[in-house]
Design an enzyme around this catalytic site. Structure first.
Site, PDB file in Angstrom:
ATOM      1  CD  GLU A   1      21.946 -47.598 -51.249  1.00  7.45           C
ATOM      2  OE1 GLU A   1      21.723 -46.548 -51.866  1.00  7.45           O
ATOM      3  OE2 GLU A   1      21.125 -48.155 -50.514  1.00  7.45           O
TER       4      GLU A   1
ATOM      5  CB  CYS B   1      18.810 -50.018 -46.668  1.00  9.44           C
ATOM      6  SG  CYS B   1      19.286 -48.308 -46.956  1.00  9.44           S
TER       7      CYS B   1
ATOM      8  CG  HIS C   1      16.477 -50.125 -42.733  1.00  4.47           C
ATOM      9  ND1 HIS C   1      17.846 -50.101 -42.731  1.00  4.47           N
ATOM     10  CD2 HIS C   1      16.068 -49.060 -43.474  1.00  4.47           C
ATOM     11  CE1 HIS C   1      18.256 -49.070 -43.460  1.00  4.47           C
ATOM     12  NE2 HIS C   1      17.188 -48.416 -43.926  1.00  4.47           N
TER      13      HIS C   1
END
Lengths: 350, 129, 387
Positions: free
Chosen positions: A80, A112, A234
């Site tokens: 990103e 993400c 994550h």
């Protein structure tokens, strides 16, 4: 079977302590660090960006296994923080590893989880024999607005995976995804920093999608947490990942090797898969690994992975590139002023 | 630097592609298409350098042109590649680490950019090996 | 080839000349030289002007025509040529003028040099000067000119054990000379301690190791030696004028701290003049940085490699030493308007040989100049003597 042919990671050497950021903004440093489970985060050098990080990670992957870069038929870079809004990072990576010109390429963005989306795409392309190898990268110099909660964790780093069918070091048995339109975190076009929904990013965002995706994988594979040697989730901070692991029935030992966030921070597109790289750094043949990424917006990608004998074969040399642990140990702590300069937060009018 | 001027030598800068005169076995980086030793008798072919070398001499720049001002203090060095040719590059390290004879290896970095809205130039710099 | 003499000289004050434009500077120096030679403008056959970067400094190319025009010589339609070899542009202009007269192509020729550097900021100047090195393969790495000479200095110190004090002694000596030069930009006394505590520009080079950024112009008039007495009682003969090239990039030199082009141009000058090193009474060398003066003294053959630091420290390069170097104050104290420097060196040698150097006058019959472009990719040497 389709799987990981080789992999490599890169983390810039600069770190800033959570307490140092808190000092500037008047926060309770030790309490914030404890609360997040994040004590330091990485930041790029003045001349590093997502592309340079992606190239270093890709070169590390190629250093570990001798494959002809010309056999890489696709490159996807998930991030990103692509340096260009328009002009692909992926072709610069391709050029820098001499994989151009007979290849396809594109840049991915899914907060993400753009890195795991890239892995899934290259799995499809290689499994269908459209290409021999695909290069999937997740890399970021993550943005966090000065003073915002994100600033404590937004970090820099990246990881590259070469995906293919030709004697992988780890088979990717299955993958499963779960997506929905959930505005928990976003960055509008042309704006430098993302915004987020505060606590809304937790339950309806992170937890809902990771749990749903992980359960989907358990169902698909007919497995439960105890069937795996390692698990990676994550990790926007340590607490989220620890909570989700516990809810799914994983032990702290299972997630330990892949929980990099306490001294790395959240490398956004790199975050979950740097954890995978760190786990592969120590994995043995036969080890089974569970991975679930999360990208705000929102979605999750799960993977069921089995490490093969190839990881200890002569064809693959883990020592030819630094491990995540080694990358984390190579560091220089800087103060907020240097951090601000490196992150371009000091605006110089010219 | 203009886009075509940079693009033309992109592969040279990204991957340390120089040249090799097979007549006299001399390596050139930066690339030369004419071997100064053999001139027209020289057979010059492309050659990719391994990317390892040694610091011949260096300086620490404190006062730079606009383009490099943000990087100061930074190290510039003349590096002798293992194949025997020399080039000028930044060495990314702590400034008090530097010494003549330091072994170095290549890394991929930003070399510069044409302002905030212009193209970004990437290429090779060096770090302690 | 005809013998050639210098019959007129002129030089502006060197410094930050805010109220003077590029063309004004040139005209001022040119008029001084012409009136020094007692000429009328109509007698001038040709002009050569050394200028490094009017295009970047003042946005002006086509400098030859501009100068001819504003000198009032465009009406005569004489040839006017700009020559460029970075900081050796002035020396090159002189050599072009010399060859023009020596060959018989022209009789009365102006060799001039001018640079207007202060119309742009320091960062821009740093960038313009970096163009004297290899832009594609040195400049892109972020090298600056002080940085390149700093790499020479580092190599030299490593090889020959040169001390920081010896390097500083070059600057102190040149400022002692500049103190007595009315055109000098910095006619100020400095100390070894002052040099060594000045700010680092490119380690190990400090601010007071560097020549300044300067506006200025110089001009000299050449003619066949046989006609020189028509114009002056004190013609100065050009005994040699030589030029040499070397690799554009410093990294391609065989030895980082030897300027091959200085060695070559120097040897050619001694051969052309038939003189020995011991015949030279003083020399104006290109001390853009203190280390450059030491390299020049050695590469011209006035002492062995590695000995110039000691020679300087012992005062042998001072005005009353064995081989006086840079009686003008050099680039260091007098200033360094890059395109003008090579001609200013001739100006100083002629003044000394005529006995017009005032308080810095030395006893001399033969003088030499040494002008460098870049890190030594071009070098021009000249030897002059009383006719």
């Amino acid at each position: 079977m389709v799987g990981i042919i080789t992999y490599g990671a890169y983390i810039p050497k600069y770190r800033i302590k959570t307490e140092e950021i808190a000092r500037v903004w008047g926060g309770d440093g030790p309490a914030i660090a404890r609360g997040l489970g994040v004590y330091e985060k990485s930041l790029p050098d003045m001349d590093e960006d997502t592309i340079t990080i992606a190239v270093e990670a890709a070169r590390a992957a190629l250093a570990r296994r001798s494959i002809d870069p010309q056999d890489i038929g696709a490159i996807y870079v998930g991030s990103e923080s692509h340096p260009y809004a328009v002009k692909p990072s992926a072709v610069t990576v391709g050029e820098a590893i001499m994989a151009t010109p007979i290849m396809t390429a594109a840049d991915y963005e899914f907060a993400c989880k753009a890195g795991t989306a890239a892995i899934q795409t290259t799995m499809g392309l290689t499994k269908s024999n459209m290409i021999k190898y695909g290069l999937a990268i997740g890399a970021d110099i993550a943005q966090g607005e000065p003073g915002d909660a994100l600033e404590y964790t937004a970090a820099a780093g990246g990881v590259a995976f070469v995906i293919g069918n030709d004697s992988p070091i780890a088979d990717i048995n299955l993958t499963a995804s779960y997506s929905s339109d959930t505005p928990d975190f976003w960055r509008r076009e042309g704006l430098p920093f993302p915004r987020h929904g505060g606590r809304f990013t937790g339950e309806p965002g992170y937890f809902k999608h990771i749990l749903a995706g992980s359960h989907l994988m358990f169902e698909k594979a007919g497995t439960k947490a105890s069937d795996y040697d390692y698990a990676i989730f994550h990790q926007p901070n340590a607490k989220f990942a620890q909570n989700v692991a516990k809810t799914l029935g994983f032990t702290p030992e299972q997630i330990k090797p892949g929980l990099c966030v306490p001294y790395l921070g959240n490398t956004y597109s790199g975050a979950s898969i740097i954890g995978l790289a760190a786990t592969l750094d120590i994995a043995k043949p036969g080890d089974r690994i569970f991975v679930t990424s999360y990208g705000s917006g929102a979605g999750s990608d799960s993977f069921d992975i089995t490490v093969t004998d190839m990881i200890e074969s002569e064809e693959f040399c883990r020592d030819a590139a630094p491990t995540v642990e080694q990358l984390l140990a190579t560091k220089k702590i800087v103060d907020y002023a240097v951090y601000a300069k490196h992150k371009g937060k000091i605006v110089v009018m010219r | 630097m203009s886009v075509p001027r940079f693009w033309r030598e992109q592969q040279n800068r990204y991957n340390l592609i120089g040249t090799h005169c097979t007549t006299c076995n001399t390596y050139y980086y930066p690339p030369r298409i004419l071997c100064p030793k053999c001139r027209r008798e020289g057979k010059v072919v492309e050659h990719q350098f391994k990317g390892t070398g040694t610091v011949v001499t260096y300086s620490i720049i404190r006062s730079a042109s606009d383009q490099f001002n943000d990087l100061t203090p930074y190290v510039i060095a003349i590096i002798e590649l293992d194949e025997g040719t020399r080039l000028t590059s930044q060495v990314i390290c702590e400034i008090d680490e530097m010494y003549i004879g330091m072994p170095v290896k290549r890394v991929f970095r930003r070399l510069g950019e044409d302002g905030e809205s212009g193209p970004i130039f990437y290429g090779t710099k060096f770090v302690p090996a | 080839m005809r013998d050639v003499a210098v019959i007129g000289i002129g030089c502006t004050k060197f410094g930050e000349l805010w109220d003077k434009s590029f063309r004004t500077l040139f005209i001022e120096a040119g008029e001084m030289a012409i009136s020094d030679a007692g000429l009328s403008g109509d007698q001038i056959d040709e002009i050569f002007i050394g200028n490094m970067s009017a295009g970047r400094f003042v946005g002006q190319e086509h400098v030859g025509a501009l100068i001819a025009d504003y000198s009032g010589l465009a009406t005569n339609n004489i040839p006017a040529t700009r020559v460029e070899a970075a900081c050796a542009s002035g020396g090159l202009a002189f050599r072009q003028a010399f060859t023009s007269v020596a060959s018989g192509m022209a009789d009365i020729v102006v060799a001039a040099g001018a640079e207007k550097m202060n119309d742009v900021g320091t960062e821009e100047t740093t960038d313009v000067l970096a163009a004297a090195a290899d832009r594609e393969w040195e400049g892109i790495a972020g090298v600056t000119f002080p940085g390149l000479y700093a790499m020479i200095a580092r190599d030299y110190m490593n090889k020959y054990g040169l001390t920081r004090e010896q390097l500083a002694a070059v600057a102190v000596k040149n400022h002692d000379n500049g103190l007595h030069n009315p055109i000098a930009q910095f006619p100020t006394k400095i100390t070894i301690e002052g040099v060594m505590s000045s700010s680092l520009v490119a380690d190990p080079i400090r601010l007071l190791d560097c020549s300044p950024v300067t506006d200025g112009a110089a001009a000299v008039i050449l003619c066949p030696l046989e006609r020189a007495h028509e114009f002056t009682d004190t013609p100065i003969q050009v005994l040699a004028s030589t030029q040499a090239s070397a690799t554009i990039a410093l990294h391609d030199r065989q030895d980082i701290s030897t300027l091959d082009a200085t060695v070559a141009a120097g040897n050619r000058a001694f051969k052309m003049s038939g003189l020995e090193r011991s015949d030279i009474d003083f020399v104006e060398v290109h001390d853009c940085f203190t280390i450059a003066e030491l390299c020049a003294i050695e590469d011209l053959g006035f002492c062995k490699k590695g000995e110039a630091g000691k020679l300087t420290e012992e005062g042998e390069t001072a005005r009353h030493g064995k081989i006086p170097v840079n009686t003008s104050g050099g680039l260091k104290s007098c200033g360094h308007p890059v395109g003008a420097t090579g001609v200013k060196q001739i100006y100083e040698v002629v003044l000394q040989l005529r006995g017009e150097a005032g308080k810095r006058q030395i006893d001399a019959e033969i003088g030499m100049t040494h002008n460098v472009g870049g890190t030594g990719a071009t070098v021009v040497c000249n030897i002059l003597g009383r006719a």
